[in-house]
Design a protein around this motif. Sequence first.
Motif, PDB file in Angstrom:
ATOM      1  N   GLU A   1      -8.566 -12.837   3.346  1.00 56.78           N
ATOM      2  CA  GLU A   1      -7.247 -12.191   3.378  1.00 56.78           C
ATOM      3  C   GLU A   1      -6.971 -11.479   2.061  1.00 56.78           C
ATOM      4  O   GLU A   1      -6.424 -10.366   2.049  1.00 56.78           O
ATOM      5  CB  GLU A   1      -6.145 -13.209   3.664  1.00 56.78           C
ATOM      6  N   GLN A   2      -7.328 -12.100   0.950  1.00 55.15           N
ATOM      7  CA  GLN A   2      -7.132 -11.448  -0.344  1.00 55.15           C
ATOM      8  C   GLN A   2      -7.949 -10.165  -0.436  1.00 55.15           C
ATOM      9  O   GLN A   2      -7.478  -9.160  -0.979  1.00 55.15           O
ATOM     10  CB  GLN A   2      -7.512 -12.410  -1.474  1.00 55.15           C
ATOM     11  N   SER A   3      -9.159 -10.184   0.114  1.00 55.27           N
ATOM     12  CA  SER A   3      -9.983  -8.966   0.119  1.00 55.27           C
ATOM     13  C   SER A   3      -9.334  -7.864   0.945  1.00 55.27           C
ATOM     14  O   SER A   3      -9.295  -6.696   0.527  1.00 55.27           O
ATOM     15  CB  SER A   3     -11.378  -9.271   0.678  1.00 55.27           C
ATOM     16  N   LEU A   4      -8.826  -8.223   2.122  1.00 59.72           N
ATOM     17  CA  LEU A   4      -8.166  -7.214   2.953  1.00 59.72           C
ATOM     18  C   LEU A   4      -6.948  -6.631   2.247  1.00 59.72           C
ATOM     19  O   LEU A   4      -6.709  -5.419   2.302  1.00 59.72           O
ATOM     20  CB  LEU A   4      -7.768  -7.811   4.299  1.00 59.72           C
ATOM     21  N   ARG A   5      -6.189  -7.475   1.591  1.00 57.41           N
ATOM     22  CA  ARG A   5      -5.021  -6.980   0.848  1.00 57.41           C
ATOM     23  C   ARG A   5      -5.450  -6.024  -0.264  1.00 57.41           C
ATOM     24  O   ARG A   5      -4.778  -5.023  -0.528  1.00 57.41           O
ATOM     25  CB  ARG A   5      -4.227  -8.150   0.265  1.00 57.41           C
ATOM     26  N   ALA A   6      -6.574  -6.329  -0.892  1.00 58.44           N
ATOM     27  CA  ALA A   6      -7.049  -5.514  -2.007  1.00 58.44           C
ATOM     28  C   ALA A   6      -7.561  -4.152  -1.570  1.00 58.44           C
ATOM     29  O   ALA A   6      -7.842  -3.288  -2.409  1.00 58.44           O
ATOM     30  CB  ALA A   6      -8.143  -6.263  -2.762  1.00 58.44           C
ATOM     31  N   MET A   7      -7.692  -3.949  -0.243  1.00 56.66           N
ATOM     32  CA  MET A   7      -8.120  -2.643   0.269  1.00 56.66           C
ATOM     33  C   MET A   7      -7.069  -1.981   1.146  1.00 56.66           C
ATOM     34  O   MET A   7      -7.320  -0.918   1.718  1.00 56.66           O
ATOM     35  CB  MET A   7      -9.425  -2.801   1.057  1.00 56.66           C
ATOM     36  N   THR A   8      -5.887  -2.618   1.264  1.00 59.71           N
ATOM     37  CA  THR A   8      -4.836  -2.055   2.122  1.00 59.71           C
ATOM     38  C   THR A   8      -3.496  -2.029   1.378  1.00 59.71           C
ATOM     39  O   THR A   8      -3.223  -1.105   0.616  1.00 59.71           O
ATOM     40  CB  THR A   8      -4.736  -2.849   3.440  1.00 59.71           C
ATOM     41  N   ILE A   9      -2.675  -3.049   1.575  1.00 60.46           N
ATOM     42  CA  ILE A   9      -1.302  -3.015   1.061  1.00 60.46           C
ATOM     43  C   ILE A   9      -1.243  -2.973  -0.464  1.00 60.46           C
ATOM     44  O   ILE A   9      -0.358  -2.334  -1.040  1.00 60.46           O
ATOM     45  CB  ILE A   9      -0.483  -4.210   1.622  1.00 60.46           C
ATOM     46  N   ASN A  10      -2.190  -3.633  -1.146  1.00 60.44           N
ATOM     47  CA  ASN A  10      -2.164  -3.614  -2.611  1.00 60.44           C
ATOM     48  C   ASN A  10      -2.483  -2.226  -3.161  1.00 60.44           C
ATOM     49  O   ASN A  10      -1.923  -1.803  -4.177  1.00 60.44           O
ATOM     50  CB  ASN A  10      -3.154  -4.638  -3.178  1.00 60.44           C
ATOM     51  N   VAL A  11      -3.401  -1.517  -2.493  1.00 64.26           N
ATOM     52  CA  VAL A  11      -3.713  -0.153  -2.936  1.00 64.26           C
ATOM     53  C   VAL A  11      -2.529   0.773  -2.649  1.00 64.26           C
ATOM     54  O   VAL A  11      -2.210   1.661  -3.446  1.00 64.26           O
ATOM     55  CB  VAL A  11      -4.988   0.384  -2.264  1.00 64.26           C
ATOM     56  N   ALA A  12      -1.866   0.556  -1.521  1.00 66.72           N
ATOM     57  CA  ALA A  12      -0.662   1.343  -1.222  1.00 66.72           C
ATOM     58  C   ALA A  12       0.365   1.181  -2.336  1.00 66.72           C
ATOM     59  O   ALA A  12       1.041   2.139  -2.728  1.00 66.72           O
ATOM     60  CB  ALA A  12      -0.074   0.911   0.118  1.00 66.72           C
ATOM     61  N   ARG A  13       0.472  -0.029  -2.856  1.00 66.33           N
ATOM     62  CA  ARG A  13       1.408  -0.273  -3.964  1.00 66.33           C
ATOM     63  C   ARG A  13       0.955   0.468  -5.219  1.00 66.33           C
ATOM     64  O   ARG A  13       1.771   1.029  -5.943  1.00 66.33           O
ATOM     65  CB  ARG A  13       1.528  -1.768  -4.241  1.00 66.33           C
ATOM     66  N   GLN A  14      -0.335   0.495  -5.484  1.00 70.07           N
ATOM     67  CA  GLN A  14      -0.866   1.270  -6.605  1.00 70.07           C
ATOM     68  C   GLN A  14      -0.462   2.734  -6.483  1.00 70.07           C
ATOM     69  O   GLN A  14      -0.105   3.384  -7.466  1.00 70.07           O
ATOM     70  CB  GLN A  14      -2.389   1.161  -6.651  1.00 70.07           C
ATOM     71  N   PHE A  15      -0.512   3.252  -5.258  1.00 76.08           N
ATOM     72  CA  PHE A  15      -0.169   4.654  -5.011  1.00 76.08           C
ATOM     73  C   PHE A  15       1.342   4.890  -4.913  1.00 76.08           C
ATOM     74  O   PHE A  15       1.773   6.004  -4.670  1.00 76.08           O
ATOM     75  CB  PHE A  15      -0.809   5.130  -3.706  1.00 76.08           C
ATOM     76  N   ARG A  16       2.140   3.821  -5.028  1.00 72.52           N
ATOM     77  CA  ARG A  16       3.593   3.879  -4.801  1.00 72.52           C
ATOM     78  C   ARG A  16       3.903   4.357  -3.382  1.00 72.52           C
ATOM     79  O   ARG A  16       4.854   5.095  -3.117  1.00 72.52           O
ATOM     80  CB  ARG A  16       4.290   4.782  -5.836  1.00 72.52           C
TER      81      ARG A  16
END
Length: 543
Positions: free
Chosen positions: A479-494
């Motif tokens: 789950e942490q891996s999936l977050r690191a390629m989806t919602i967390n990257v979206a947050r990086q991009f604002r």
Amino acid sequence: MKKTIILGNIITMDEKRPYAKAAVVKNGVFAYIGGVEEAKRLAGKDAKVMDYGDNFIYPGFMEAHAHGVFAGYRAIGQANLAQVGLKTDYAKYREIIKEFIAKNPQRQIYMAAGWIPNEEPVTKAYLNEICPDKPFIMNSADAHSCLLNTKALEWAGIDAQRAKEYGYDLVYVDEKGEPTGYLCEGPAFKVIHEVPVTVEEAKSYILAWQDFAIASGLTATAFAGDDLRFPEAEAYYELEQEGKLKLRTYANVIIPDNAEDPKAEVANVAAIRAKYSHEYYKIIGLKVLLDGVTEAHTAWLLKDYDDQPGYHGVERFNDHDKMVELIAEADKEGLSVHAHSVGNGATHFMLDCIEDAEKITGNKDQRNILAHLQYVTDEDIRRMAATGTIPAVPPLWSGKLAGNYEQEVSSVGQEMADSAYPIKSFYDAGANVVFHSDYPVSPMMDVKLSIYTAERRGYPQFVVAGDTRRNTKEAITREQSLRAMTINVARQFRQEHRMGSIEFGKIANMTVYDCDFLHDDIEKVAQANIIATIIDGEEVYKA
């Protein structure tokens, strides 16, 4: 407008509704997520149906740090030495280069990329024999060094005096003080980016990259190194006007080492953003390079290299006051600073600067990014989380590779080499962890193998035989891996309000695989197949 029903095993990455069987898309955004019957009722009888059966649907995967235009450039505009693989074969390189020259006689300057330097001595004489009459530049796979023939040295204006000015750790010379042709770090980057590229050429490179990225399951990527001397921004803008862009790109513009006027640099980036940013290409930050890479002994360490006493690497952007000013000025414009940071010395320096900039701005949500992070102290892992700094980590680099690992041990010592590439510690500290591949600087960009290596800390046997695991205490959950390629990257991009999860009102970007990344055996994950990539509710790739 006609609605579309998406059917399959949907993993939403929405904590409130983690799973669903159906989604309804209207005007490119999600209008409903839930059960099949309700989706059919809401969409109506005329709705288009995209039924993926027992396959698994994820939010569109995103890449936190890549070099898309240069991926396209390497694919169709340069001799591709990467096809030789992770080894050095100068005889094979020669064949590839000669074939490329024969197919492209019109070019005034030739380039090759994917070279893996090793201990075997090679100088400009090697390239002079292959291409004596035009400039030729052979770029290393990691892009931090290059080899020039005599014509290219003349074109770049690099002679004995210029080599002395740069320093012999950056421009290598022979016993007479004449350049050998080997350049690394600042001079190498300068030369590569000064090779002329037209807007039309840049557009062709972007489209080649877009096709590859979408076929790899990506729906949005960071561009970690937009160079204003290279016409990417204009090329992206024209492609947008032509309606040819599908992949969303979030760009960071390169800033010179120890920029003379940080305020002016930020103002220039803001002006370019105002002129060229649009839906499928947005400038969101500045890119700085703090150091180099361990294999070239240019990573900036807190200690000396074991095999080079008295030397701790290359400090590229190392002016504290200028960096603090750059971060603070970027904050005024709503921009982040995206830093290349391999060594623990570079990371420590940057966090000092971020902390001081936050005292000025009061903003702990600037979302500055540190990428690569091969070596990081425990103290700095905690500081990254405390400052809201985003760690962009490369799970695909975490395992041991024969040759590379032994060289690393020789350079920095066993203990340091075995502590490389932390991931779990960043999560435990509360940081917004994102995955990156650094493609094409690193030759592999792969969603399923990122999940595998993040859990196993080594490679599947069909990729690299033997036990390649390293630093296994830094393994993370699926789950942490999936977050690191989806919602967390979206947050990086604002962009977390628009993408990164399958939720009502968000852009309908999805990637479909034949594997349950959360529950299937990890060896099955490594062999997963992509089924489709969906952007704005439209299937833009089908295997």
